[in-house]
Scaffold this active site. Structure first.
Site, PDB file in Angstrom:
ATOM      1  N   HIS A 126     -16.054 117.318  46.140  1.00 37.72           N
ATOM      2  CA  HIS A 126     -15.418 117.827  44.793  1.00 37.72           C
ATOM      3  C   HIS A 126     -16.303 116.745  43.850  1.00 37.72           C
ATOM      4  O   HIS A 126     -16.925 115.764  44.197  1.00 37.72           O
ATOM      5  CB  HIS A 126     -14.383 117.676  44.470  1.00 37.72           C
ATOM      6  CG  HIS A 126     -13.391 119.114  44.780  1.00 37.72           C
ATOM      7  ND1 HIS A 126     -13.857 120.200  44.241  1.00 37.72           N
ATOM      8  CD2 HIS A 126     -12.683 119.400  45.947  1.00 37.72           C
ATOM      9  CE1 HIS A 126     -13.216 121.194  44.994  1.00 37.72           C
ATOM     10  NE2 HIS A 126     -12.310 120.810  45.791  1.00 37.72           N
ATOM     11  N   ASP A 156     -19.617 117.959  38.353  1.00 38.18           N
ATOM     12  CA  ASP A 156     -19.534 119.520  38.519  1.00 38.18           C
ATOM     13  C   ASP A 156     -20.384 120.336  37.351  1.00 38.18           C
ATOM     14  O   ASP A 156     -21.210 121.008  37.272  1.00 38.18           O
ATOM     15  CB  ASP A 156     -18.101 120.101  38.164  1.00 38.18           C
ATOM     16  CG  ASP A 156     -17.415 120.144  39.372  1.00 38.18           C
ATOM     17  OD1 ASP A 156     -18.096 119.668  40.641  1.00 38.18           O
ATOM     18  OD2 ASP A 156     -16.228 120.147  39.376  1.00 38.18           O
TER      19      ASP A 156
END
Length: 377
Positions: A126, A156
């Site tokens: 992540h 991200d």
């Protein structure tokens, strides 16, 4: 009509950076078709902002008929966004070799965390992991305290979604000249590393201590580049780096030259931070706004993201829009002749399946057969 009007993007359903990239392309006028599973969450019900402007098509890619349906759609597309781990599209029979054989002009954009190759390529991860490996997380936070994740903005969104759009646009420009598509390897770890470019340069000339947090110009160590609590418990931010801006800060905050005059005396930064904090706490956030906002101090109130849309500057710029009752960022950047826009809010799961296939040349009998086979929904 946005600058990408006439381009078609197929976005295989994913989360985070790939949908963000698809959202930006849709804002710019591209027809973005999101391919989803029949049992997927309904993004309209979830009020998922990233689904705005997109069409929703439910397609079972585990059936041969579903694979062939997608490949026929690829023949009519300019871009395919692959959000899966390396090798997943190949296993499904929709890898870049197969897709480019059906459409040699296709831009096949692959969005992953660790990239398509390397020892971590197939590992889960992540944002927090990608920015850990690039030094971005280590550099963020207070001295002698643990690193603080900057939400999931760096890996991200900045390192992933923005980089995806950058790559797609470049590949579309190249395809316009060559007539050939290509595969783009978009890795969040690569994007996060690129976002750290400035600090590599600073460190190389001895202007940054990469071994410590809150020890450098832009990491909260400098008293003139930090946030401060006001009398009402709210916060302001200061970024008075340039000498003329710092001089104005001293003037408006009535800071004595004897205590604050040597701006870049790093040894005294902690002392000056403590003294400046006491000064700032004498007034409320609103009072500091009245005194400094709009000046060259480089000042702004620290707002929550629910407060931000009501700030007069954001209202004047129309930085936020409301779509289906949800306040959200407006499309950006802004184009003078072909402005971006939000065509509509999220569509219901599979809402556009039949109409999209029909527009791509599927006969009514073919669509009915696919429905009866459970290939579409």
């Amino acid at each position: 009509m946005g600058p990408l009007n006439g381009f078609t993007v197929i976005e295989l359903a994913g989360i985070g950076p790939a949908p963000m990239g698809g959202m930006m392309l849709a804002d710019m006028g591209a027809e973005v078709i999101r391919i989803e599973r029949a049992n997927a969450a309904d993004l309209k019900q979830l009020k998922d902002v990233s689904a705005r402007g997109k069409k929703s098509v439910v397609l079972n890619l585990k059936q041969p008929e579903g694979v062939e349906t997608l490949l026929r759609m690829v023949e009519n597309a300019d871009v395919l966004i692959d959000p899966y781990r390396p090798g997943v599209c190949e296993k499904l029979g929709i890898g870049p070799d197969v897709c480019l054989a059906r459409n040699p002009r296709l831009v096949f954009a692959r969005m992953t965390g660790w990239g398509q190759d390397g020892p971590l390529a197939r590992a889960a991860g992540h944002d927090i992991n990608y920015i850990s490996l690039t030094g971005a997380l280590f550099a963020t936070g207070r001295r002698d305290e643990k690193p603080v994740p900057p939400l999931n903005l760096v890996g991200d969104m900045g390192g992933g979604g923005m980089l995806l759009v950058n790559g797609v646009l470049a590949a579309l420009l190249e395809a316009a000249n060559s007539g050939k598509g290509q595969v783009i390897d978009v890795a969040m770890v690569d994007g996060a590393a690129q976002l750290m470019w400035m600090f590599h340069g600073f460190e190389a000339v001895g202007a940054w201590d990469a071994t410590q947090r809150e020890s450098n110009l832009l990491d909260g160590a400098a008293h003139f580049y930090d946030t401060y609590e006001c009398a009402d418990g709210r916060y302001i931010s200061l970024g008075s780096i340039e000498p003329q801006f710092y001089a104005l800060l001293m003037q408006l905050a009535d800071l004595p030259d004897a205590e604050f005059g040597n701006q870049h005396d790093a040894a005294r930064w902690p002392e000056m931070t403590e003294k400046l904090a006491a000064v700032i706490k004498e007034k409320t956030q609103a009072e500091w706004c009245e005194l400094m906002e709009g000046t060259d101090v480089c000042f702004a109130p620290v707002l929550s993201f629910t407060e931000a849309p009501s700030h007069p500057a954001n209202v004047a710029r129309k930085t936020y829009v409301e779509v289906d009752g949800v306040t959200q960022p407006a499309p950006a950047p802004r184009f003078s002749r072909t402005p971006s826009s939000v065509a509509h809010g999220p569509h219901g799961l599979g809402e556009d399946t039949v109409a999209t296939l029909a527009a791509m040349g599927f006969a009514e009998s073919e669509i009915q057969a696919l429905r009866e086979a459970g290939t579409i929904g």
